[in-house]
Design a protein around this motif. Structure first.
Motif, PDB file in Angstrom:
ATOM      1  N   ALA A 627     -68.582  51.680 -41.300  1.00 20.35           N
ATOM      2  CA  ALA A 627     -69.493  52.514 -42.605  1.00 20.35           C
ATOM      3  C   ALA A 627     -69.993  52.272 -41.782  1.00 20.35           C
ATOM      4  CB  ALA A 627     -69.019  52.059 -43.897  1.00 20.35           C
ATOM      5  N   HIS A 628     -71.278  53.137 -41.562  1.00 21.15           N
ATOM      6  CA  HIS A 628     -72.173  52.675 -41.409  1.00 21.15           C
ATOM      7  C   HIS A 628     -73.229  53.695 -41.994  1.00 21.15           C
ATOM      8  CE1 HIS A 628     -75.181  51.970 -38.271  1.00 21.15           C
ATOM      9  NE2 HIS A 628     -75.831  53.477 -38.544  1.00 21.15           N
ATOM     10  N   VAL A 629     -75.089  53.111 -42.805  1.00 22.40           N
ATOM     11  CA  VAL A 629     -76.322  53.709 -43.305  1.00 22.40           C
ATOM     12  C   VAL A 629     -76.597  54.780 -42.558  1.00 22.40           C
ATOM     13  CG1 VAL A 629     -78.098  53.137 -45.207  1.00 22.40           C
ATOM     14  CG2 VAL A 629     -76.154  51.709 -44.999  1.00 22.40           C
ATOM     15  N   ALA A 730     -68.341  54.913 -51.987  1.00 22.60           N
ATOM     16  CA  ALA A 730     -67.079  55.383 -52.934  1.00 22.60           C
ATOM     17  C   ALA A 730     -66.830  56.700 -53.208  1.00 22.60           C
ATOM     18  CB  ALA A 730     -67.291  54.580 -54.252  1.00 22.60           C
ATOM     19  N   HIS A 731     -68.493  57.253 -52.843  1.00 21.65           N
ATOM     20  CA  HIS A 731     -68.208  59.030 -52.898  1.00 21.65           C
ATOM     21  C   HIS A 731     -67.710  59.026 -51.356  1.00 21.65           C
ATOM     22  CE1 HIS A 731     -71.057  62.629 -52.248  1.00 21.65           C
ATOM     23  NE2 HIS A 731     -69.767  62.740 -53.204  1.00 21.65           N
ATOM     24  N   ALA A 732     -67.248  58.627 -50.514  1.00 22.03           N
ATOM     25  CA  ALA A 732     -66.848  58.770 -49.469  1.00 22.03           C
ATOM     26  C   ALA A 732     -65.410  58.666 -48.410  1.00 22.03           C
ATOM     27  CB  ALA A 732     -67.828  58.315 -47.843  1.00 22.03           C
ATOM     28  N   THR A 733     -64.769  57.875 -49.461  1.00 18.80           N
ATOM     29  CA  THR A 733     -63.514  57.709 -49.636  1.00 18.80           C
ATOM     30  C   THR A 733     -62.986  57.977 -50.560  1.00 18.80           C
ATOM     31  OG1 THR A 733     -63.444  55.413 -50.608  1.00 18.80           O
ATOM     32  CG2 THR A 733     -64.398  55.312 -47.932  1.00 18.80           C
ATOM     33  N   PRO A 744     -64.444  47.222 -41.957  1.00 19.00           N
ATOM     34  CA  PRO A 744     -63.381  47.710 -41.502  1.00 19.00           C
ATOM     35  C   PRO A 744     -62.206  47.525 -42.165  1.00 19.00           C
ATOM     36  CG  PRO A 744     -64.743  47.876 -40.254  1.00 19.00           C
ATOM     37  CD  PRO A 744     -65.120  46.336 -40.497  1.00 19.00           C
ATOM     38  N   PRO A 745     -61.693  46.346 -42.348  1.00 16.18           N
ATOM     39  CA  PRO A 745     -60.531  46.293 -42.689  1.00 16.18           C
ATOM     40  C   PRO A 745     -60.727  46.478 -43.827  1.00 16.18           C
ATOM     41  CG  PRO A 745     -61.070  44.396 -41.527  1.00 16.18           C
ATOM     42  CD  PRO A 745     -61.894  45.342 -42.031  1.00 16.18           C
ATOM     43  N   ARG A 746     -60.894  45.925 -44.481  1.00 14.60           N
ATOM     44  CA  ARG A 746     -61.170  46.925 -46.776  1.00 14.60           C
ATOM     45  C   ARG A 746     -60.841  47.987 -47.338  1.00 14.60           C
ATOM     46  NH1 ARG A 746     -63.218  42.258 -48.612  1.00 14.60           N
ATOM     47  NH2 ARG A 746     -61.636  41.865 -48.794  1.00 14.60           N
ATOM     48  N   ILE A 747     -62.543  48.638 -45.741  1.00 10.99           N
ATOM     49  CA  ILE A 747     -62.456  50.239 -45.763  1.00 10.99           C
ATOM     50  C   ILE A 747     -60.676  50.812 -45.974  1.00 10.99           C
ATOM     51  CG2 ILE A 747     -62.944  51.643 -45.260  1.00 10.99           C
ATOM     52  CD1 ILE A 747     -65.614  50.491 -45.740  1.00 10.99           C
TER      53      ILE A 747
END
Lengths: 755, 155
Positions: A627-629, A730-733, A744-747
């Motif tokens: 994830a990247h802001v 949350a919104h992206a996923t 990354p592993p958690r996402i």
């Protein structure tokens, strides 16, 4: 006071302390040296829990360069590091309770000799059963970690409750109920300068301490206690401090005590500076948390009730945990009107490093849940996420979760509106949706978070919410100011100078602010809780007002017109000196009374609240889980902004720390051992991880009792940032994350869950 | 063993041990503006210029500096005059606690000496090895862009 012509207030005066810093001439503790100075190293426990059977230091004592080896038996005063509850020894006497706990001390002619001697000290231990998880520590048969006198029973350090209205009855009839259990892990402060202290004999049996710290008066108290000295014989001076973020609130009391013990035993200056690995492994961090959160709402999105259970992992000793827990308790509802509230908060002893203050101080652990929950309610009801917040945020005349009727300086609604406007909220959501329809590999998401932060120490420690200042007109017309809160990078020096110049009516470049020295000002409380600038500025204004009157009197006697005073100050100062007028003034500030009832948790718990709304946009790579802001908006209400450049610097830095907390920073713990070796395995946000085009803005809901209407800002940015980022993920996923960090592993695993 | 090097324009001869890092030796010899943040090459606080190139002094053995030229933060300002990068850091508000500042300034000086007109991406690349826990990096980029413009104008 608030009506003064604000010529300097709000302007972007450049920091005077930055000049030495860009030249490499600022002196941090490890840059200081004193004649005959020794170097200290600490023998630390390798066990999470063990009985000390014996300490064999003969071999170490006879090594070249070694001057002394000390153990608990050598402590001349009380073997206690005084913070709140006196359970933590300076040196463990019979039991060690965490890996890294100090057991013995070495002073030697060089740092290398001191470290070598540490390896030569043999300590015999009998390992004891240990417990590292707070939930396991609460089980009836858990090993006893907590010093019994410091606990409410077993390993329960503190239990606090907040009860308002009819929670169960409201849940029974609410239109919608959502719940979740949220967990956060360790966050390491990772100030770029590691912790360090130098203790120096100060003549006549006194001792001086120089170091990197937020709270010189805490250190003064701790050192006096451990050496058995009166406070008047302990002088503490803050060196240039290379970042702190709460990490240098209580830990310097321990390290200052250790350096002082060695200096007192050797009658020589002693320097104790931690290397990075030792710092990361043995000093406080953000409390890992587990929060159960249940929310009841009406069909129109109105929040009706919350039911919250908070558990914080305190580590082996209390240090600041009761104060951290208290902030979790009173912040649990966020900046929303919630008429029915039940919060139960517990801090629990475990055989791990004691956790302490970290920017936000127990609030991020409840903000992640409260911002997730309000989004879940919005989703269930099909209400826009900004709109549901609009319907629930506090306005002047509303009551907070602690039943505090807030009237002045309630700017949360304005921050929300302004942030939505700057982010172009609705259009941004549509753009993200369009992007996501076209893109398989990466998904965009937008998150919003609103927070409230009680400025200062509030009802938990009102006796600390005070500050002193002295202002002295020198015979040449320059002005020396001394205060009791510390420049730790936040910009307090500049803001206080601006206020002093404004209060005195003299040019800012005539005024010098000296580093904090406890012998020059009364106990001014700690530099924490976003209070440092506000409180010292108030004390300075108090002094400045009276000195200004005196200056005007002397000027008048010499027929110098008021408008000429600033220019002719050297002349006036000369008259002060020739005619024996008192040129020094003491200033004082204390906050308005607060109240808190421990039985119900209710009261007017803080003098005022700061607010913020952040909106983050992230891009998530669904293949890699990264994830990247990509874009960011932050709007704050901290009352009057004294200096926009400083304030926006606080916000941008806080956003970076919030991104770190939400997306990357954590430390795994295994068998009581932290699995980390410094900054190689503890990854901090770099320039590649932060949104460089962040929009930062302020709405200024003036606080009448603050200096020129300001209230604090320091902690608020990080508090809002992590939640905005998490909700953007949350919104992206399309999932509801419940654990940090969203690495990354958690996402990836989140994406594998059912939406 | 003995090493000969040039530090901030002055020739020096120092006695060093084989395991001493350049960081250890510079700090021992009074160049206290070279900061130790980690000792493992992760934070960039000890950045110095070695023959004009930014390096982490904690990762360079002192003996490897034999015969070379080192610039520390103390050598960046010329006389009383700040370097344009230092000036720009002050003006842009790019300094907070100041502990990462010397290293960040040197990384920027190195970048601008090789690339007078860097893009934002090139600036990011140049200071990606310099950690800052206070600022969020926004104002450093602005400062470096400002310094670059000023240096181009004055040429």
């Amino acid at each position: 006071m608030n009506e003064a012509p604000a010529t300097l207030i709000g302007t972007a005066i450049a920091r005077p302390d930055a000049v030495d810093k860009v030249r490499g001439e600022a002196r941090f503790v490890d840059d200081l040296a004193f004649p005959g100075m020794l170097h200290a190293a600490v023998v630390r426990s390798p066990h999470p829990h063990a009985r000390i059977l014996g300490i064999h230091a003969e071999a170490a004592r006879s090594m070249p360069g070694v001057v002394v080896v000390l153990t608990a038996a050598d402590v001349p005063g009380e073997n206690i590091v005084h913070v709140i509850v006196d359970d933590q020894p300076a040196l463990a006497a019979d039991v060690v309770r965490y890996i890294g706990e100090p057991v013995a001390l070495v002073a030697a002619e060089t740092r290398r000799a001191a470290r070598a001697a540490v390896d030569a000290v043999r300590v015999d231990y009998e390992p004891l059963p240990f417990v590292a998880s707070p939930l396991a520590a609460l089980e009836p048969d858990a090993p006893q970690v907590a010093v019994p006198s410091a606990a409410e029973g077993g390993n329960l350090f503190n239990r606090m409750v907040l009860v308002k209205g009819d929670v169960d009855g409201t849940f029974a009839v609410a239109d919608v109920v959502v719940e979740g259990t949220y967990e956060t892990g360790y966050q390491e402060h990772a100030y770029l300068e590691t912790q360090g202290m130098i203790a120096v004999p100060d003549g006549l049996g006194a001792i001086a301490i120089y170091g990197s710290m937020q709270c010189p008066f805490y250190v003064q108290n701790a050192v006096a206690k451990v050496l058995g000295l009166p406070l008047a014989k302990v002088r503490v001076v803050a060196a240039a401090t290379g970042g702190a973020f709460g990490g240098k609130e209580d830990v310097p009391s321990l390290l200052g005590s250790l350096a002082a013990l060695l200096s007192s035993a050797t009658r020589r200056p002693v320097k104790l500076v931690l290397d990075r690995e030792e710092d990361v492994l043995t000093t406080s961090k953000r409390h890992p948390s587990r929060v159960f959160y249940r929310t009841a709402a009406r069909a129109d999105g109105t929040l009706l009730a919350i039911d919250v259970d908070i558990v914080l992992n305190a580590g082996a000793y209390q240090t600041l945990s009761s104060a951290v827990l208290w902030r979790s308790l009173v912040t649990a509802a966020g900046p929303y009107r919630v008429p029915n509230v039940r919060v139960v908060a517990r801090s629990v002893a475990t055989n791990t490093v004691p956790n302490g203050a970290f920017r936000g101080f127990g609030s991020p652990q409840v903000i992640f849940p409260h911002e997730s929950q309000i989004d879940l309610v919005a989703e269930r009801l099909g209400i826009d996420r900004v709109e549901i917040r609009r319907r629930n945020v506090l306005h002047s005349g509303d009551r907070t979760s602690t039943d505090h009727l807030v009237r002045d300086s309630v700017g949360i609604a304005e921050t929300l509106d302004r942030a939505a406007e700057l982010a172009d909220w609705t259009a941004r959501l549509e753009r993200a949706a369009t992007y996501n329809r076209a893109s398989r590999e990466t998904k965009r998401g937008v998150g919003v978070a609103c927070v409230l932060y009680g400025v200062g120490l509030g009802g938990k420690a009102p006796f600390l919410d005070k500050a002193g200042a002295t202002i002295k007109l020198e015979p040449d017309g320059s002005i020396a100011v001394a205060i009791g809160t510390v420049e730790i990078g936040q910009g307090l020096t500049t803001a206080v100078l601006q206020v002093a110049a404004e209060g005195l009516g003299v040019p800012i470049d005539r005024i010098h602010l000296s580093p904090v020295d406890t012998s020059r000002v009364p106990d001014s409380g700690p530099t924490v809780a976003s209070r440092g600038t506000m409180m010292s500025a108030l004390a300075v204004l108090d002094a400045a007002g009276r000195l200004r009157e005196r200056i005007e009197r002397v000027a008048k006697a010499h027929r110098i017109a008021k408008r000429e005073i600033a220019q002719r100050l050297p002349e006036i100062a000369r008259f002060f000196w020739l005619e024996n007028f008192d040129p020094a003034v003491e200033g004082w500030a204390s906050t308005e009374p607060v109240s808190w009832d421990p039985a119900t948790g209710l009261g007017d718990v803080y003098p005022v609240y700061a607010y913020a709304t952040h909106i983050a946009e992230v891009e998530v790579n669904v293949d890699t889980g990264e994830a990247h802001v990509v874009d960011y908006v932050a709007v704050h209400d901290s009352g009057r902004i004294l200096n926009r450049v400083l304030a926006s610097g606080q916000v941008e830095g806080g956003v970076a720390q919030g991104i770190g907390f939400a997306l990357m920073e954590t430390i795994e713990e295994k068998d009581g051992r932290l699995i980390v070796n410094g900054l190689t395995t503890y990854r901090l946000p770099t320039i590649r991880d932060v949104p460089l085009a962040a929009a930062v803005d302020f709405v200024e809901a003036l606080f009448p009792a603050g200096p020129f209407g300001m209230k604090g800002i320091g902690e608020v940015p990080v508090m809002a940032a992590h939640a905005a980022v998490a909700r953007a993920v949350a919104h992206a996923t399309g999932r509801n994350p419940t654990r940090y960090p969203l690495d990354p592993p958690r996402i990836k695993s989140l994406l594998g869950e059912k939406p | 063993m003995r090493i000969h090097l040039t530090v901030n324009g002055t020739g020096r001869t120092w006695e060093v041990a084989p395991g001493d890092t350049l960081l250890d030796v510079l700090r021992r010899e009074g160049f206290a503006g070279v900061k130790k943040g980690c000792g493992t090459g992760d934070c960039g606080a000890c950045t110095v210029l070695l023959n004009g190139r930014a390096v982490n002094a904690c990762l360079v053995l002192a003996v490897k500096a034999e015969g070379h030229t080192v610039v520390t933060i103390e050598g960046v300002a010329q006389g009383g005059r700040l370097h344009p990068v230092q000036e720009a850091f002050l003006e842009a508000g790019a300094v907070q606690c100041g502990y990462c500042t010397p290293g960040m300034v040197l990384s920027a000086v190195s970048l601008l000496s090789h690339n007078p007109d860097p893009s934002e991406a090139e600036i990011c690349e140049a200071i990606s090895g310099n950690l800052c826990r206070c600022t969020g990096y926004v104002k450093q980029i602005a400062a470096i862009e400002r310094a670059a413009a000023r240096m181009r104008e004055s040429q």
